[in-house]
Design a protein around this motif. Structure first.
Motif, PDB file in Angstrom:
ATOM      1  N   ASN A   1       0.826  -1.204   0.000  1.00 19.99           N
ATOM      2  CA  ASN A   1       0.000   0.000   0.000  1.00 19.99           C
ATOM      3  C   ASN A   1       0.857   1.249   0.000  1.00 19.99           C
TER       4      ASN A   1
ATOM      5  N   TYR B   1       0.492   5.041   1.172  1.00 18.65           N
ATOM      6  CA  TYR B   1      -0.337   5.942   1.952  1.00 18.65           C
ATOM      7  C   TYR B   1      -0.220   7.345   1.367  1.00 18.65           C
ATOM      8  N   ARG B   2      -1.377   7.971   1.094  1.00 21.17           N
ATOM      9  CA  ARG B   2      -1.331   9.288   0.450  1.00 21.17           C
ATOM     10  C   ARG B   2      -2.017  10.362   1.286  1.00 21.17           C
TER      11      ARG B   2
ATOM     12  N   LYS C   1      -4.499  11.475   4.860  1.00 21.63           N
ATOM     13  CA  LYS C   1      -5.750  11.014   5.453  1.00 21.63           C
ATOM     14  C   LYS C   1      -6.919  11.062   4.483  1.00 21.63           C
TER      15      LYS C   1
ATOM     16  N   GLN D   1      -5.754   4.756   0.072  1.00 16.43           N
ATOM     17  CA  GLN D   1      -4.447   4.165  -0.197  1.00 16.43           C
ATOM     18  C   GLN D   1      -4.434   3.588  -1.602  1.00 16.43           C
TER      19      GLN D   1
ATOM     20  N   SER E   1       9.514   1.366   3.849  1.00 15.22           N
ATOM     21  CA  SER E   1       9.308   2.362   4.888  1.00 15.22           C
ATOM     22  C   SER E   1       8.231   3.331   4.434  1.00 15.22           C
ATOM     23  N   TYR E   2       7.719   4.092   5.414  1.00 15.65           N
ATOM     24  CA  TYR E   2       6.654   5.051   5.170  1.00 15.65           C
ATOM     25  C   TYR E   2       6.937   5.838   3.901  1.00 15.65           C
ATOM     26  N   PRO E   3       6.014   6.108   3.004  1.00 14.56           N
ATOM     27  CA  PRO E   3       4.584   5.797   3.077  1.00 14.56           C
ATOM     28  C   PRO E   3       4.205   4.425   2.502  1.00 14.56           C
TER      29      PRO E   3
ATOM     30  N   SER F   1       3.738   0.309   2.802  1.00 12.57           N
ATOM     31  CA  SER F   1       3.626  -0.735   3.806  1.00 12.57           C
ATOM     32  C   SER F   1       3.039  -1.987   3.177  1.00 12.57           C
TER      33      SER F   1
END
Lengths: 332, 278, 323
Positions: free
Chosen positions: A13, A15-16, A18, A22, A61-63, A65
């Motif tokens: 995924n 993460y973009r 809130k 995703q 690593s972030y973003p 996962s």
């Protein structure tokens, strides 16, 4: 477990923030790596081949996962583990000892501030209890195995003293010094010249024989695959589109994308007008069509391809393909 | 490259950036509307000397009975004026010299950088004092002196970004197409200097304000009866024990001003050039 | 045979190695060492070699983007080395360079339209309508969508960006284009698109290419003649097919045999080269390849071999062919 590594339903995924949903950069990826197998992953940039392997190493690593539904089962020395469920310290014990990795750019993968010896020692000291003298002997022996001339002198050199080919040999030495069960090679020869590439590929083939190590070879170059691998998975837009034993893939190619890739490479060598090329560009993550992800570049696209996604199905024993053409041929 | 609007939006998003931005804005408002906000003329004696802060005189009065609050407001005007103009001088000369040194290299570069190194070797306040000694006292000369002192940092910043921009492939590309030197500099090279340049300007502003205060404190900057935070401090020195408010308020304003400019500068750097973050 | 457009004679480019406190030259990198070749009108001549062999420096020295140390380059009969910087700048209308990395070679702050208009405004006095017409023409020629002209480079994929870069190089209708690894940064499936485009444009605009690449497949496909470079020198040159089918120089043989096989079933006899390319700051005496050569003879260590031309312009620099 029959395999060294069993990856089930890998999804990664992105993460973009809130407010936005995703994005799945890859999904539904299953891989089985046998002991001592040389497994090739081929695909163009952005197809998800590198992040797939980073997820095995636990290096996302972030973003980015790994999706919770994923399992990556690995037959480690202490029994079977699921790499996605390990704690950070457990993962550290596996990384570099049982699974190691070599990267595309040997120039940047080594720390310019330390000598070759101290970088090899770093890999040794964390996973073994050798003393200084023993480490020196081990490092020397390892450099000889990767055929570095004058190894005692090279040990005290810094990375900038060495050429790209030599550095990649050092990287291989560091990766193999703890006798890992799985070696992930992420485009190990892309930054090197052809004559050096040939040397490195020969070396890797030899070492795999003597170390009993399985190798995952990530590359965009079908020639490198042809030189080294037994089994190949072709990635396109975050999915496996075809997977087969090497000769089967080259001679009984099933997926139109793989066919196109092979054709655009081989038509280079022969003088035929004009060059074969696949039209269009690779779609970007988040803008994938709900049908087949290759449909807009495919020469055999049908209405069905636009609307629904084909499954990865077996078209011949051990030969998987994600394409409606083959599935219909089989059903009929 | 980020547009102006995006830079602003990101600046506001960062809590420190917000503090810096609001602080600077408040300071500018204070300075601009000093005549409206001040209760008295800054130069008029309006009460007993050395009156403690009270309802009428918020910050008390000084040894001549002038309202400290009003003097501080007018002092902000002087500080900002000196800061902006001297940084303007330094930035424009520094930009031109930096571009020349960075683009042409060779002998011109060595001569310019040698002069800059010499300027840089002096403590800035000493150099400013020396220049005022040559030019004479007065607000204009103070601005020129502080301006000259600040040239080297701009030359260095601009030169460094020009040299790295010269190696960029699209600059090489423009050269291979046959773009003339001046458009090449303006269109392809100079935009790369904007980010570090802006950050440098904000930070230089705070150091210019500090230099002005120090010079005025030493009696070389703004001349009485013009109000300046530095000269106010200088006058207050003798009465520190009897009238501490004469010292506290100018110091407070100097410190806050320097602080908000530095906060803004740091935040601006993060927004404009994440690579510079340390 | 067409008439010669570009003639390179004994081109030499050294870079000084600066050192010491007062920054004086303490040595020289011999990047290009006595390179000569010529390119005919509407022909593609390729330089191949491994990284650091001086092929890119040769390309840039011809265009005088790097000042050559000595040697002459004739372009359409004019000796480029005699031109003043301003005359040279005007000449650039007719000779352009396409860069390897389309992610770095386009100014990110300029829209595609401005990128394409810039070369026109530099070299030709044109009204806005004329410029619009030219931009329209080149956009179609390279296969870009005219509706996307007001976008910025970062909004395009790698292949599209390389099309923009090509359009920018060709909009002044040059006669000669140096293409420095124009497809190496692109994905395999995109490479063929760009190569086809380059070949189509060559026919349409009557271009001559100097094509620089390390990819032996690509070079074979696109060029009529090639020069193989090693350590700053051309070691073998000739018609593409004759070099590929009967390589003469031991280095060319090794280079060709190192190409990965196209088919896993194919068995390939490989000539393994030992060691690395020597440093161009300290090139070996005699033949530059002698310390890696399987057929090295005493004479190779001492003297640089002369050019030996066999049939059909196939030339090699190797003592094995001394008579």
């Amino acid at each position: 477990m029959n395999h060294l590594l069993e990856m089930r339903n890998l999804a990664i995924n992105l993460y973009r923030g809130k407010k936005q949903p995703q994005v799945k950069l890859c999904e539904g990826i299953n891989l089985d790596i046998k002991v001592r197998q040389n497994f090739g992953i081929v695909g163009e940039s952005g197809c998800g081949k590198s992040i797939t392997c980073s997820s095995i190493m636990g290096l996302l690593s972030y973003p980015l996962s790994v999706d919770p539904s994923t399992s990556i089962r690995f037959a480690s020395n202490d029994g079977e583990v699921d790499l996605t469920r390990l704690s950070a310290s457990q993962m550290r014990r596996i990384r570099g000892k049982e699974i190691s990795m070599i990267f595309q750019e040997p120039m940047t993968a080594l720390d310019p501030m330390y000598t070759i010896e101290s970088q090899i020692n770093e890999a040794l000291s964390f996973h073994t209890s050798l003393n200084r003298q023993e480490m020196h002997v081990a490092a020397l022996a390892m450099l000889e195995k990767v055929k570095i001339p004058r190894p005692d002198q090279i040990l005290s050199d810094y990375p900038h003293h060495l050429s790209g080919g030599m550095l990649q040999r050092v990287m291989i030495a560091i990766a193999l010094i703890n006798n890992p069960r799985l070696l992930i090679a992420d485009e190990p020869t892309t930054a090197l010249d052809v004559t050096i590439q040939a040397q490195i590929l020969d070396l890797m083939n030899e070492l795999r024989e003597s170390y009993n190590t399985s190798v995952i070879m990530i590359t965009h170059d079908l020639g490198v695959i042809a030189e080294t691998c037994e089994m190949v998975a072709v990635f396109y837009a975050g999915q496996i589109v075809e997977q087969a034993e090497i000769n089967e893939l080259f001679h009984a190619t099933a997926h139109p994308y793989t066919k196109g890739l092979l054709k655009s490479v081989t038509s280079l060598g022969k003088v035929s007008e004009p060059l074969y090329s696949i039209a269009g560009a690779v779609p970007t993550a988040g803008a994938f069509s709900k049908g087949c992800r290759f449909h807009d570049r495919c020469i055999a696209c049908t209405e069905k391809c636009r609307t629904s996604m084909p499954e990865l199905t077996e078209v011949a024993p051990g030969h998987l393909c994600r394409c409606w053409l083959n599935q219909e041929a089989n059903n009929a | 490259m980020k547009g102006l609007r995006q830079v602003f939006r990101e600046l506001v998003k960062d809590p420190m950036g917000r503090i810096g931005l609001i602080g600077v804005l408040l300071l500018i408002l204070l300075a601009v509307f000093a005549p409206l906000l001040a209760h008295y003329s800054p130069e008029k004696m309006v009460s007993m000397p050395k009156a403690a802060p009270n309802q009428q005189f918020w910050f008390g009065t000084d040894n001549y009975g002038r309202d400290i609050y009003s003097r501080i407001l007018y002092g902000a005007r002087v500080s900002l004026e000196v800061g902006l103009i001297s940084v303007g001088i330094a930035a424009s000369i520094g930009f031109i010299l930096g571009i020349i040194a960075g683009y042409f290299e060779g002998r011109i570069d060595r001569i310019i950088m040698c002069i800059m190194d010499i300027l840089f070797a002096f403590p800035s306040i000493l150099l400013a004092i020396f220049i005022t000694a040559v030019l004479g006292r007065g607000i204009e000369n103070t601005m020129i002196a502080i301006g000259i002192v600040n040239i080297p940092v701009f030359v260095r910043t601009v030169r460094a970004s020009v040299i790295s921009a010269k190696g960029l492939e699209y600059v090489q590309n423009a050269k291979s197409i046959g773009v003339k030197t001046f458009p090449l500099l303006m269109r392809h090279i100079a935009p790369n200097t904007i980010a570090p340049f802006t950050v440098q300007a904000t930070l230089a502003l705070s150091s210019a304000i500090l230099t002005e205060a120090s010079m005025s404190f030493l009696g070389l900057g703004i001349q009485p009866p013009d109000p300046s935070w530095g000269s106010m401090l200088s006058e207050a020195r003798a009465f520190m024990e009897q009238a501490p408010w004469m010292v506290i308020f100018p110091i407070l304003f100097i410190v806050i001003t320097i602080l908000i400019f530095n906060i803004l500068g740091d935040s601006l750097r993060d927004v404009l050039d994440p690579k510079l973050k340390t | 045979m067409n008439k010669t457009l570009v003639d390179v004679e004994h081109l030499v480019t050294y870079f000084p190695i600066m050192g010491g406190i007062i920054r004086k030259a303490v040595g020289q990198v011999h990047a290009v060492e006595d390179v000569s070749f010529s390119i005919c009108e509407q022909e593609t001549f390729s330089l191949v070699g491994e990284s650091g062999c001086g092929k890119s420096t040769t390309g840039r020295s011809i265009l005088r983007l790097i000042e050559p140390t000595s040697g002459k380059v004739f372009f359409d009969g004019t000796d480029l080395s005699t031109l003043s910087p301003e005359e040279m700048r005007r000449k650039r209308k007719n000779m352009q360079l396409i860069f390897q990395n389309p992610y770095a070679s386009l100014n990110p702050r300029m829209s595609v339209r401005r990128l394409l208009e810039e070369p026109l405004s530099v070299h030709m006095k044109m009204s806005q309508t004329q410029m619009d017409r030219e931009v329209q023409w080149i956009t179609e020629a390279v296969g870009l969508n005219p509706e996307q002209l007001d976008r910025y480079p970062h909004q395009f994929s790698g292949g599209q960006r390389q099309r923009i870069a090509i359009a920018r190089a060709l909009i002044t209708k040059p006669q000669f284009v140096v293409a420095d690894e124009p497809v190496s940064a692109l994905d395999v499936s995109i490479q063929s698109q760009i190569l086809n485009l380059l070949m189509d444009l060559q026919r349409e605009l009557r271009l001559s290419y100097l094509f620089i690449s390390h990819d032996l497949h690509v070079v074979r496909r696109i060029s009529s003649r090639i020069g193989v470079m090693y350590l700053g020198r051309i070691v073998e040159t000739g018609k593409t097919e004759s070099v590929y089918s009967t390589p003469l120089h031991p280095y060319t043989k090794a280079l060709l045999s190192a190409i990965p096989k196209e088919d896993p079933a194919e068995t390939k006899e490989r000539i393994r080269l030992e060691g690395d390319v020597p440093s161009p700051a300290n090139p070996p005496s005699g033949c530059p390849f002698h310390n890696r050569c399987k057929s090295c003879m005493p004479v190779c260590r001492q003297t640089m071999p002369d050019a030996k031309t066999l049939e059909d312009g196939h030339t090699v620099y190797c003592h094995l062919y001394d008579t």
